[in-house]
Design an enzyme around this catalytic site. Structure first.
Site, PDB file in Angstrom:
ATOM      1  N   CYS A 103      -4.285   2.815   8.177  1.00  0.00           N
ATOM      2  CA  CYS A 103      -3.205   1.827   8.175  1.00  0.00           C
ATOM      3  C   CYS A 103      -3.543   0.403   7.739  1.00  0.00           C
ATOM      4  CB  CYS A 103      -2.630   1.765   9.578  1.00  0.00           C
ATOM      5  SG  CYS A 103      -2.491   3.358  10.363  1.00  0.00           S
TER       6      CYS A 103
ATOM      7  N   CYS B  48      -1.667  -2.837  15.016  1.00  0.00           N
ATOM      8  CA  CYS B  48      -1.335  -2.535  13.616  1.00  0.00           C
ATOM      9  C   CYS B  48      -1.810  -3.645  12.676  1.00  0.00           C
ATOM     10  CB  CYS B  48       0.172  -2.339  13.477  1.00  0.00           C
ATOM     11  SG  CYS B  48       0.716  -2.095  11.781  1.00  0.00           S
TER      12      CYS B  48
ATOM     13  N   CYS C  29       5.359  -6.923   7.791  1.00  0.00           N
ATOM     14  CA  CYS C  29       6.235  -6.382   8.837  1.00  0.00           C
ATOM     15  C   CYS C  29       6.414  -7.437   9.919  1.00  0.00           C
ATOM     16  CB  CYS C  29       5.600  -5.127   9.445  1.00  0.00           C
ATOM     17  SG  CYS C  29       6.650  -4.326  10.680  1.00  0.00           S
TER      18      CYS C  29
ATOM     19  N   CYS D 277       2.861   8.517   1.856  1.00  0.00           N
ATOM     20  CA  CYS D 277       3.168   7.588   2.943  1.00  0.00           C
ATOM     21  C   CYS D 277       3.613   6.281   2.284  1.00  0.00           C
ATOM     22  CB  CYS D 277       1.907   7.394   3.794  1.00  0.00           C
ATOM     23  SG  CYS D 277       2.115   6.223   5.133  1.00  0.00           S
TER      24      CYS D 277
ATOM     25  N   GLU E  88       0.837  -1.199   0.000  1.00  0.00           N
ATOM     26  CA  GLU E  88       0.000   0.000   0.000  1.00  0.00           C
ATOM     27  C   GLU E  88       0.868   1.244   0.000  1.00  0.00           C
ATOM     28  OE1 GLU E  88      -3.697  -1.621   2.730  1.00  0.00           O
ATOM     29  OE2 GLU E  88      -2.554   0.120   3.348  1.00  0.00           O
TER      30      GLU E  88
ATOM     31  N   CYS F 245       3.221  -5.277  16.131  1.00  0.00           N
ATOM     32  CA  CYS F 245       2.548  -4.379  17.080  1.00  0.00           C
ATOM     33  C   CYS F 245       1.061  -4.749  17.115  1.00  0.00           C
ATOM     34  CB  CYS F 245       2.714  -2.922  16.641  1.00  0.00           C
ATOM     35  SG  CYS F 245       4.448  -2.435  16.504  1.00  0.00           S
TER      36      CYS F 245
HETATM   37  N1  SAH Z   1       7.255   0.421  11.544  1.00  0.00           N
HETATM   38  C1  SAH Z   1       7.338   1.846  11.630  1.00  0.00           C
HETATM   39  C2  SAH Z   1       6.614   2.593  10.521  1.00  0.00           C
HETATM   40  C3  SAH Z   1       5.271   2.103  10.076  1.00  0.00           C
HETATM   41  S1  SAH Z   1       3.878   2.445  11.085  1.00  0.00           S
HETATM   42  C4  SAH Z   1       6.851   2.318  12.987  1.00  0.00           C
HETATM   43  O1  SAH Z   1       6.312   1.511  13.725  1.00  0.00           O
HETATM   44  O2  SAH Z   1       7.050   3.467  13.313  1.00  0.00           O
HETATM   45  C5  SAH Z   1       3.702   4.181  11.121  1.00  0.00           C
HETATM   46  C6  SAH Z   1       2.967   4.679  12.357  1.00  0.00           C
HETATM   47  O3  SAH Z   1       1.580   4.273  12.344  1.00  0.00           O
HETATM   48  C7  SAH Z   1       3.563   4.109  13.646  1.00  0.00           C
HETATM   49  O4  SAH Z   1       3.686   5.112  14.628  1.00  0.00           O
HETATM   50  C8  SAH Z   1       2.517   3.078  14.033  1.00  0.00           C
HETATM   51  O5  SAH Z   1       2.565   2.779  15.388  1.00  0.00           O
HETATM   52  C9  SAH Z   1       1.227   3.761  13.609  1.00  0.00           C
HETATM   53  N2  SAH Z   1       0.089   2.843  13.541  1.00  0.00           N
HETATM   54  C10 SAH Z   1       0.078   1.535  13.232  1.00  0.00           C
HETATM   55  N3  SAH Z   1      -1.177   1.015  13.319  1.00  0.00           N
HETATM   56  C11 SAH Z   1      -1.978   2.042  13.698  1.00  0.00           C
HETATM   57  C12 SAH Z   1      -3.378   2.154  13.947  1.00  0.00           C
HETATM   58  N4  SAH Z   1      -4.202   1.117  13.836  1.00  0.00           N
HETATM   59  N5  SAH Z   1      -3.846   3.371  14.315  1.00  0.00           N
HETATM   60  C13 SAH Z   1      -3.020   4.449  14.415  1.00  0.00           C
HETATM   61  N6  SAH Z   1      -1.693   4.399  14.176  1.00  0.00           N
HETATM   62  C14 SAH Z   1      -1.169   3.214  13.822  1.00  0.00           C
END
Ligand code: SAH
Length: 378
Positions: A356, A138, A131, A124, A111, A135
């Site tokens: 996301c 995510c 990944c 973005c 994406e 998390c």
């Molecule tokens: N792996 C990197 C970059 C990708 S995610 C990182 O973790 O920073 C980019 C941002 O989006 C990160 O701060 C991540 O925590 C956030 N993110 C991921 N899932 C999300 C969600 N469901 N709602 C809001 N932010 C989210």
């Protein structure tokens, strides 16, 4: 869970690889290696970056015989010498946010999102297919890692958004799929390309990381070596004011104590002379209370930094809650009162699956499941 090995996911750039991502002088050398004069490389540069050619055959300024000869072969990692990705789906939100689902030559989907705002267009970009960081909040983390993206696949995303939105991107954030610090070589090569070949300013580029042990000094060293100066912004996804809560949200964080992460950030600042910014996702009732804001302020005291609060975008598999607007405001104020620069990220494009990781999970058969969400009711 074992922490990912920071060296394992860095792809060696296969040679001869696609041309997208190469600079003017590298294209000149390549043309000469093919028995052509150097100016053919400059023509290629113009057609690839300024004109956005999708295939070598479309570069009509090149001799036909040479194009035919090249069409008979293809580089490692792509079906055409230029190495553009293929657009599978486009989803446009009411606010203009445009999400693209792009296919790689080996059948993966990624994406990328174009986010228009007054006077700017932010792309973005994804740095990996999937990944490994897992998390809990995510969508991308649910599917694990397939592979890191190669340079041309990262650069393509900015060209694809430029084409789809018919506008020149001004900013790039590495906040799409993947953990950029597990693909630092390609990410830095892409930044060099955005600056040198697409005339973007390094200061308008942000690399976001959740933190991978031993990678921040490597990033700083590579940036100084490859770019001369590290002027892009490093954003660190902190998300919690203490180790216990952080590990609950980010299971891989157990291998990287929050104090060690912050020490590495201080070291990064010393090496590059750039501030870092912290991202903090707000999960209703979980990490969005006044005591969390107070603890966060204590934790990052003395850091010249900026905190970006991100209200959680719901994904289907998790039962986290969006924070109440009053809680977001109270959190913001609590940081401000403690003299911490803070902003709240507005959610964009939720009506077009632009939150996301959601478009891929809805459209890619590999990720479709009974639980996969359609649009989130927001
Ligand atoms: N792996 C990197 C970059 C990708 S995610 C990182 O973790 O920073 C980019 C941002 O989006 C990160 O701060 C991540 O925590 C956030 N993110 C991921 N899932 C999300 C969600 N469901 N709602 C809001 N932010 C989210």
């Amino acid at each position: 869970m074992r922490p990912p090995d920071p060296t394992a996911a860095v792809p060696a750039r296969p040679l001869p690889g696609p041309l997208l991502g190469l600079g003017r002088s590298e294209l000149e050398v390549w043309a000469q290696q093919q028995g052509q004069p150097a100016f053919r490389g400059r023509q290629l540069h113009d057609w690839i970056y300024a004109k956005g050619a999708r295939a070598l055959d479309a570069v009509t300024v090149l001799p036909k015989a040479w194009r035919q000869q090249l069409a008979a072969t293809s580089p490692a990692g792509a079906s055409d010498w230029i190495g553009r990705l293929h657009e599978l789906h486009r989803s446009v939100a009411a606010d203009g946010t445009t999400k693209l689902l792009l296919a790689t030559h080996d059948g993966h989907t990624i994406e990328t999102v174009g986010i228009p705002a007054e006077g700017r267009l932010t792309v973005c970009v994804s740095s990996q297919v999937g990944c490994p960081m897992a998390c809990r909040f995510c969508a991308t983390g649910k599917g694990g890692l397939q592979r890191s993206l190669a340079l041309h696949e990262i650069v393509d995303q900015v060209l694809s958004v430029r084409e789809a939105m018919d506008a020149r991107p001004s900013h790039v954030v590495f906040m799409g799929m993947g953990e950029p610090l597990l693909n630092s070589e390609a990410v830095l090569a892409a930044i060099a390309c955005f600056c040198d070949d697409l005339a973007m300013a390094q200061r308008r580029i942000t690399v976001s990381t959740v933190g991978v042990p031993r990678t921040l000094p490597v990033l700083a060293g590579l940036a100084l070596e490859r770019l001369g100066r590290a002027q892009f912004t490093l954003a660190v996804s902190l998300h919690a004011p203490d180790q216990r809560l952080r590990e609950e949200l980010i299971p891989t964080a157990h291998a990287y104590p929050i104090e060690a992460l912050l020490d590495d950030c201080r070291h990064y600042v010393a090496l590059t002379g750039r501030r870092v910014s912290f991202e903090y996702i707000l999960l209703g009732g979980l990490n969005d209370q006044p005591r969390h804001a107070e603890a966060l302020a204590r934790l990052i005291r003395g850091f010249q930094s900026h905190v970006n609060l991100i209200p959680y975008n719901p994904i289907a598999e998790e039962e986290f809650q969006r924070p109440a607007p009053a809680a977001v405001e109270a959190f913001r104020r609590a940081l401000l009162e403690r003299h911490i620069a803070v902003s709240v990220r507005a959610s964009r494009g939720l009506d077009a699956d632009a939150a996301c990781g959601q478009l891929r999970r809805r459209l890619d058969p590999a990720f479709r499941s009974d639980r996969a969400m359609d649009r989130m009711p927001l």
